[in-house]
Motif scaffolding. Structure first.
Motif, mmCIF file in Angstrom:
data_model
loop_
_atom_site.group_PDB
_atom_site.id
_atom_site.type_symbol
_atom_site.label_atom_id
_atom_site.label_comp_id
_atom_site.label_asym_id
_atom_site.label_seq_id
_atom_site.Cartn_x
_atom_site.Cartn_y
_atom_site.Cartn_z
ATOM 1 N N ASN A 93 4.696 18.274 -7.796
ATOM 2 C CA ASN A 93 3.734 17.580 -6.938
ATOM 3 C C ASN A 93 3.821 16.066 -7.116
ATOM 4 O OD1 ASN A 93 2.809 20.003 -5.956
ATOM 5 N ND2 ASN A 93 1.052 20.123 -7.323
ATOM 6 N N TRP A 94 4.004 15.628 -8.363
ATOM 7 C CA TRP A 94 4.131 14.189 -8.636
ATOM 8 C C TRP A 94 5.348 13.632 -7.903
ATOM 9 C CZ3 TRP A 94 7.151 10.297 -10.444
ATOM 10 C CH2 TRP A 94 6.528 9.153 -10.960
ATOM 11 N N GLU A 95 6.465 14.325 -8.032
ATOM 12 C CA GLU A 95 7.695 13.851 -7.395
ATOM 13 C C GLU A 95 7.571 13.867 -5.873
ATOM 14 O OE1 GLU A 95 12.535 14.597 -7.551
ATOM 15 O OE2 GLU A 95 11.189 16.029 -8.501
ATOM 16 N N THR A 96 7.001 14.925 -5.326
ATOM 17 C CA THR A 96 6.844 15.019 -3.874
ATOM 18 C C THR A 96 5.947 13.904 -3.341
ATOM 19 O OG1 THR A 96 7.165 17.414 -3.923
ATOM 20 C CG2 THR A 96 6.046 16.505 -1.994
ATOM 21 N N THR A 97 4.879 13.609 -4.075
ATOM 22 C CA THR A 97 3.975 12.545 -3.658
ATOM 23 C C THR A 97 4.705 11.212 -3.572
ATOM 24 O OG1 THR A 97 2.060 13.668 -4.635
ATOM 25 C CG2 THR A 97 1.838 11.313 -4.218
ATOM 26 N N LEU A 98 5.516 10.901 -4.585
ATOM 27 C CA LEU A 98 6.269 9.639 -4.553
ATOM 28 C C LEU A 98 7.365 9.659 -3.503
ATOM 29 C CD1 LEU A 98 4.698 8.961 -7.181
ATOM 30 C CD2 LEU A 98 6.781 7.808 -7.947
ATOM 31 N N ASP A 99 8.048 10.809 -3.355
ATOM 32 C CA ASP A 99 9.073 10.914 -2.311
ATOM 33 C C ASP A 99 8.485 10.563 -0.942
ATOM 34 O OD1 ASP A 99 11.046 11.706 -4.041
ATOM 35 O OD2 ASP A 99 10.942 13.829 -3.537
ATOM 36 N N ASN A 100 7.374 11.201 -0.634
ATOM 37 C CA ASN A 100 6.754 10.981 0.680
ATOM 38 C C ASN A 100 6.253 9.549 0.832
ATOM 39 O OD1 ASN A 100 7.240 13.639 1.354
ATOM 40 N ND2 ASN A 100 5.219 14.352 0.713
ATOM 41 N N PHE A 101 5.696 9.000 -0.248
ATOM 42 C CA PHE A 101 5.189 7.620 -0.197
ATOM 43 C C PHE A 101 6.318 6.641 0.094
ATOM 44 C CE2 PHE A 101 4.169 3.723 -2.789
ATOM 45 C CZ PHE A 101 3.275 3.176 -1.883
ATOM 46 N N GLU A 160 -6.049 -5.514 -5.498
ATOM 47 C CA GLU A 160 -6.827 -5.463 -6.735
ATOM 48 C C GLU A 160 -6.524 -4.173 -7.497
ATOM 49 O OE1 GLU A 160 -9.310 -6.634 -9.760
ATOM 50 O OE2 GLU A 160 -8.515 -7.790 -8.075
ATOM 51 N N GLU A 161 -6.382 -3.066 -6.771
ATOM 52 C CA GLU A 161 -6.051 -1.800 -7.416
ATOM 53 C C GLU A 161 -4.668 -1.879 -8.074
ATOM 54 O OE1 GLU A 161 -6.740 1.807 -5.177
ATOM 55 O OE2 GLU A 161 -8.151 0.752 -3.879
ATOM 56 N N LEU A 162 -3.740 -2.547 -7.410
ATOM 57 C CA LEU A 162 -2.407 -2.725 -7.975
ATOM 58 C C LEU A 162 -2.474 -3.545 -9.256
ATOM 59 C CD1 LEU A 162 0.663 -2.655 -8.057
ATOM 60 C CD2 LEU A 162 0.692 -4.481 -6.334
ATOM 61 N N LYS A 163 -3.225 -4.627 -9.227
ATOM 62 C CA LYS A 163 -3.351 -5.470 -10.410
ATOM 63 C C LYS A 163 -3.905 -4.672 -11.588
ATOM 64 C CE LYS A 163 -5.526 -9.711 -12.121
ATOM 65 N NZ LYS A 163 -6.478 -10.805 -11.816
ATOM 66 N N MET A 180 1.852 7.972 -16.050
ATOM 67 C CA MET A 180 2.198 8.773 -14.879
ATOM 68 C C MET A 180 0.959 9.090 -14.034
ATOM 69 S SD MET A 180 5.536 9.371 -14.863
ATOM 70 C CE MET A 180 6.044 10.955 -14.229
ATOM 71 N N GLN A 181 -0.190 9.300 -14.686
ATOM 72 C CA GLN A 181 -1.422 9.576 -13.946
ATOM 73 C C GLN A 181 -1.888 8.325 -13.189
ATOM 74 O OE1 GLN A 181 -2.030 12.812 -13.989
ATOM 75 N NE2 GLN A 181 -0.358 12.823 -15.493
ATOM 76 N N ILE A 182 -1.732 7.161 -13.824
ATOM 77 C CA ILE A 182 -2.123 5.894 -13.183
ATOM 78 C C ILE A 182 -1.277 5.656 -11.936
ATOM 79 C CG2 ILE A 182 -2.182 3.384 -13.463
ATOM 80 C CD1 ILE A 182 -2.663 3.984 -16.514
ATOM 81 N N ILE A 183 0.027 5.883 -12.059
ATOM 82 C CA ILE A 183 0.933 5.700 -10.924
ATOM 83 C C ILE A 183 0.546 6.640 -9.784
ATOM 84 C CG2 ILE A 183 3.324 6.012 -10.145
ATOM 85 C CD1 ILE A 183 4.153 5.176 -13.038
ATOM 86 N N LEU A 184 0.270 7.892 -10.132
ATOM 87 C CA LEU A 184 -0.082 8.877 -9.103
ATOM 88 C C LEU A 184 -1.355 8.480 -8.363
ATOM 89 C CD1 LEU A 184 0.784 11.618 -7.924
ATOM 90 C CD2 LEU A 184 -0.720 12.720 -9.594
ATOM 91 N N ARG A 185 -2.368 8.023 -9.103
ATOM 92 C CA ARG A 185 -3.629 7.609 -8.464
ATOM 93 C C ARG A 185 -3.412 6.424 -7.530
ATOM 94 N NH1 ARG A 185 -5.906 8.642 -13.634
ATOM 95 N NH2 ARG A 185 -5.846 6.414 -14.137
ATOM 96 N N LEU A 186 -2.618 5.456 -7.983
ATOM 97 C CA LEU A 186 -2.362 4.272 -7.167
ATOM 98 C C LEU A 186 -1.625 4.651 -5.886
ATOM 99 C CD1 LEU A 186 -2.427 1.168 -6.856
ATOM 100 C CD2 LEU A 186 -0.213 1.116 -8.040
ATOM 101 N N VAL A 187 -0.634 5.523 -5.992
ATOM 102 C CA VAL A 187 0.126 5.935 -4.814
ATOM 103 C C VAL A 187 -0.766 6.689 -3.836
ATOM 104 C CG1 VAL A 187 1.973 7.483 -4.032
ATOM 105 C CG2 VAL A 187 2.382 5.926 -5.934
#
Length: 810
Positions: A455-463, A496-499, A519-526
């Motif tokens: 799911n993590w990989e798919t989320t980033l792929d699609n993003f 601001e969320e990115l910062k 990895m959780q932080i990256i997923l939430r931001l994406v």
């Protein structure tokens, strides 16, 4: 700025500040593989996790890392494996008759059971076991273990149970071999130890190719595995066999300092003398100091008969070689290095008397790493100066387990890296699994963990795919985009969320390289960026989304998730395989498939002879070749960007065709059908086969997305398979309905008066055809007659339907 802290096995508990001896530099020695077999997922866990930490130190924190790794190319496991391979080759060359082969296999079959699976043998009845009663005996003796139980009947299965299963698997294969006929095939695992016990001393081990053929092949396989997993190569590699003279000199120095002694041609480390001089032994695992099973495992299975130890815990620095073992000259006679001394000598040679980091799997902590520490600190020991610190930080990677047992070659409960990458994982997916755990924790790969990683990989792929498509739609792909990622807090919103995400990820990595949290932080931001990008109520700020995408690209690059990317990871999204492959290809050649599709589609549209002015205008005005030429002159070499003019031109023609079909102006049915067919083919085949996905949009041009062609083709085939299955089910339902109708009307043809007259259960009927007497002469019971009357009435109604549908006489 917070300091970097790290879990250090030398100081158990909370992470400690990480302060290398030289500012900005890190010296690191990692225990490499013992090259006697293919590497498995347990090794992948160790080396990928090590690689992640190394990359974070280098590419996130900016350290210059000197990374040294060894290949253990001689030890007990290598000797046994290589020697047995040679003995089996020699055995197969012997002129055995079929009966002799079968007799030898059967003899080893019983001997193997006697040595490893004693419960298979009834008391005093070893000769009673054969391939025919083996399965029955196996179920009786070990069925509870095979069903998930333990040998003792208590607790959870672990290594002893895994070992039983391994031995039973070997016996299974041998039993099948015996049933199949007179062949060694399938019986190798039980035959090898038997041959070794008989003939090991007869081999001429001065022929080192017995061992080097094996170790060199396995070293090459390991390097290939690491490359496939995108693990950075070491800065320096050492091999034990290249260090034997220096090992001898090192051992001599330890003896000279009074911390080792020679006995019967072997040299042992004197733990008591070491401790008496004020040093600490077993600093990593003090609780294991007197664990005899671990001590024996550390000495190796070929060293159980070595003589002359003062105390059982003393370990070998140099081993006297026995017949059938390789040897090198030394002051104590022909012998070979002990297992632990190898790393001490090689690491010290490359990194001096102190290194910042030493790493390896947690299973090496005792006795291997504790013994390394002891003998190295003994070598560098100076009187009146206290204990020497050979390693500042010991990092131990948690091991990988399967069904409660450590994944291990010795237990044969492993999946090789080669097999895993061929059948189960991609390199990126496997790395994500490890990133989603903490490097020093044990890992048992569960379906839930795999699902989270997918799911993590798919989320980033699609993003990545979607932001590239949105930027392309807005002509943003042809600019440099957002380069400055040091964004001001005043910009608010997604900026601001990115910062905050940047601050949080940095904090997580400073906290003992906590990739799980990162990895959780990256997923939430994406996910937040996706919501922002797809918000229909407001015009999305694509610059903010692009900034997120570029920062995420940088972090996943640092983590080693993109094999095609290179520092400083300033791209956007995954490096496309096509672009990477075409980096050194002539641009004209790289875009030829896309140009060919456009030319083909243009010709087919012209052949329709459509009078629509918008189509004619597109046919006349589109000039993707000119756009491509300008990009080529500007030095662009990314295949996707170079191909975009041809893809856009093709997509626009398709959009116009779709618009014509939907317009009020009617088309000839045949032309309309041909236009629709072409529109679908362009989307589903012409562009899909090139890795281009078109998403139709209302009142807007189709959105162009670059997606791996294999993924699009697989989705197309899956869709086709689903449609075919749906059609098959529909056809089966139609046939079932037809059959039911046939049966219904065949039954309906019979009158109610005739319904029961042919039934042998009855002998008399009334004038309406209802049974009055049973075949035995008794009257039909009232309860049964009531039921028969209902059936008669139902048949009367059904027959009336038949007459209405087909008419009398049908």
């Amino acid at each position: 700025m917070a300091p970097i802290v790290v879990h250090n096995s030398l100081k158990p508990g909370a992470p400690v500040p990480f302060v290398p001896k030289d500012e900005g530099k890190v010296s690191w020695y990692a225990c490499g593989p013992t090259t006697y077999d293919l590497s498995h997922l347990g090794h992948a866990r160790n080396y990928v996790s090590t690689d992640i930490i190394r990359r974070v130190l280098m590419h996130h924190f900016g350290f210059k890392v000197n990374f040294v790794m060894n290949y253990t190319d001689i030890d007990d496991k290598i000797i046994i494996k290589a020697r047995r391979n040679r003995l089996l080759e020699l055995e197969k060359d012997k002129p055995y008759s079929p009966e002799q082969i079968r007799g030898l296999v059967f003899k080893t079959f019983v001997a193997y059971a006697d040595s490893n699976l004693p419960l298979l043998l009834s008391a005093g009845d070893a000769a009673g076991l054969d391939e025919n009663n083996y399965q029955e005996r196996k179920e009786t003796a070990y069925g509870h273990v095979l069903a998930g139980g333990t040998l003792s009947g208590e607790g959870k299965p672990s290594d002893p149970e895994a070992k039983v299963k391994m031995h039973l698997n070997n016996m299974d294969s041998a039993a099948q071999s015996l049933k199949a006929g007179s062949s060694f095939e399938g019986a190798e695992e039980i035959l090898l130890p038997y041959l070794d016990s008989l003939y090991k001393e007869t081999l001429d081990t001065s022929d080192q190719t017995i061992f080097t053929n094996l170790t060199q092949a396995m070293e090459r396989a390991f390097r290939d595995d690491m490359e496939a997993l995108n693990v950075l190569p070491p800065d320096a590699v050492t091999r034990v066999t290249e260090y034997v003279p220096r090992i001898v000199t090192f051992v001599e120095q330890v003896i000279k300092k009074g911390f080792a002694y020679e006995a019967s041609g072997s040299v042992y480390f004197d733990i008591a003398a070491f401790e008496k001089a004020g040093n600490t032994y077993a600093r990593l695992r003090p609780e294991s100091k007197n664990d005899k099973s671990l001590q024996e495992e550390g000495e190796g299975s070929l060293s159980k008969t070595l003589e002359g130890k003062k105390r059982s815990g003393d370990f070998a620095l140099w081993k006297r070689s026995k017949p059938g073992e390789p040897c090198w000259p030394s002051p104590w006679g022909a012998g070979r290095p002990g297992w632990h001394i190898e790393c001490s000598v090689m690491a010290s040679d490359k990194l001096g008397d102190q290194m910042d980091i030493h790493s390896g799997g947690i299973d090496l902590a005792f006795p291997h790493h504790d013994n390394e520490l002891a003998q190295s600190e003994a070598y560098f020991h100076e009187c009146d100066k206290g204990e020497h610190t050979w390693v500042k930080y010991f990092l131990h990677m948690g091991h990988l387990s399967i069904l409660g047992s450590k994944m291990s070659k010795s237990l044969k409960n492993f999946q090789t890296i080669q097999d895993a990458l061929a059948t189960t994982y991609t390199s990126r997916n496997m790395r994500i699994v490890f990133l989603m755990g903490r490097w020093n924790d044990g890992v048992e790969i569960s379906p839930d963990m795999r699902k989270q990683a997918d799911n993590w990989e798919t989320t980033l792929d699609n993003f990545f795919t979607n932001i590239k498509a949105k930027l392309s739609e807005a002509a943003g792909m042809l600019t440099d985009g957002v380069k400055d990622l040091s964004l001001a807090a005043t910009k608010g919103g997604l900026f601001e969320e990115l910062k905050q995400a940047k601050t949080d990820v940095d904090a997580a990595l400073r906290n003992s390289f906590d990739t799980f949290t990162a990895m959780q932080i990256i997923l939430r931001l994406v996910r937040d960026a996706n919501i922002h990008m797809n918000d229909r109520a407001a015009e999305p700020n694509l610059q903010a989304v692009e900034a997120v995408a570029r920062w995420v690209t940088k972090i996943v690059g640092v983590f080693g998730l993109d094999a095609g990317a290179a520092p400083p990871y300033e791209g956007l999204g995954w490096t496309s395989a096509s672009s990477a492959a075409a980096a050194n290809v002539d641009p004209q050649t790289a875009v030829k498939p896309y140009a060919t599709v456009f030319s083909k589609v243009k010709g087919e549209v012209e052949a329709f002879g459509l009078s629509d002015t918008s189509v004619q205008t597109l046919l006349e005005q589109q000039a993707p070749e000119s756009e491509f030429t300008e990009l080529e002159k500007a030095g662009e070499r990314d295949t996707e960007r170079l191909a975009l003019p041809f893809i856009r031109a093709t997509s626009r023609l398709r959009d116009e065709l779709r618009a014509i079909v939907s317009s009020a102006t009617p088309l000839e049915p045949k032309t309309k059908q041909a236009v629709l067919a072409l529109s679908d083919r362009i989307r589903d085949y012409d562009l899909t086969d090139l890795g281009v996905q078109l998403d139709d949009q209302t009142d807007k041009p189709s959105l162009v997305k670059f997606v791996p062609a294999a993924k699009l083709i697989a989705a197309r085939e899956e869709k086709a398979a689903l449609l075919a299955e749906k059609a098959r089910q529909k056809e089966e339902a139609r046939k079932a309905r037809e059959k039911a109708d046939e049966e219904k009307w065949a039954k309906a043809k019979v009158t109610a008066q005739d319904l029961f007259r042919s039934d042998a259960k009855y002998q008399e009927w009334d004038t309406q055809g209802l049974p009055t007497k049973l075949a035995d002469g008794n009257a039909v019971p009232k309860s049964q007659l009531k039921k028969l009357t209902k059936e008669w009435e139902k048949q009367k109604k059904l027959h009336e339907e038949y007459l209405t549908k087909f008419g009398p006489g049908a």
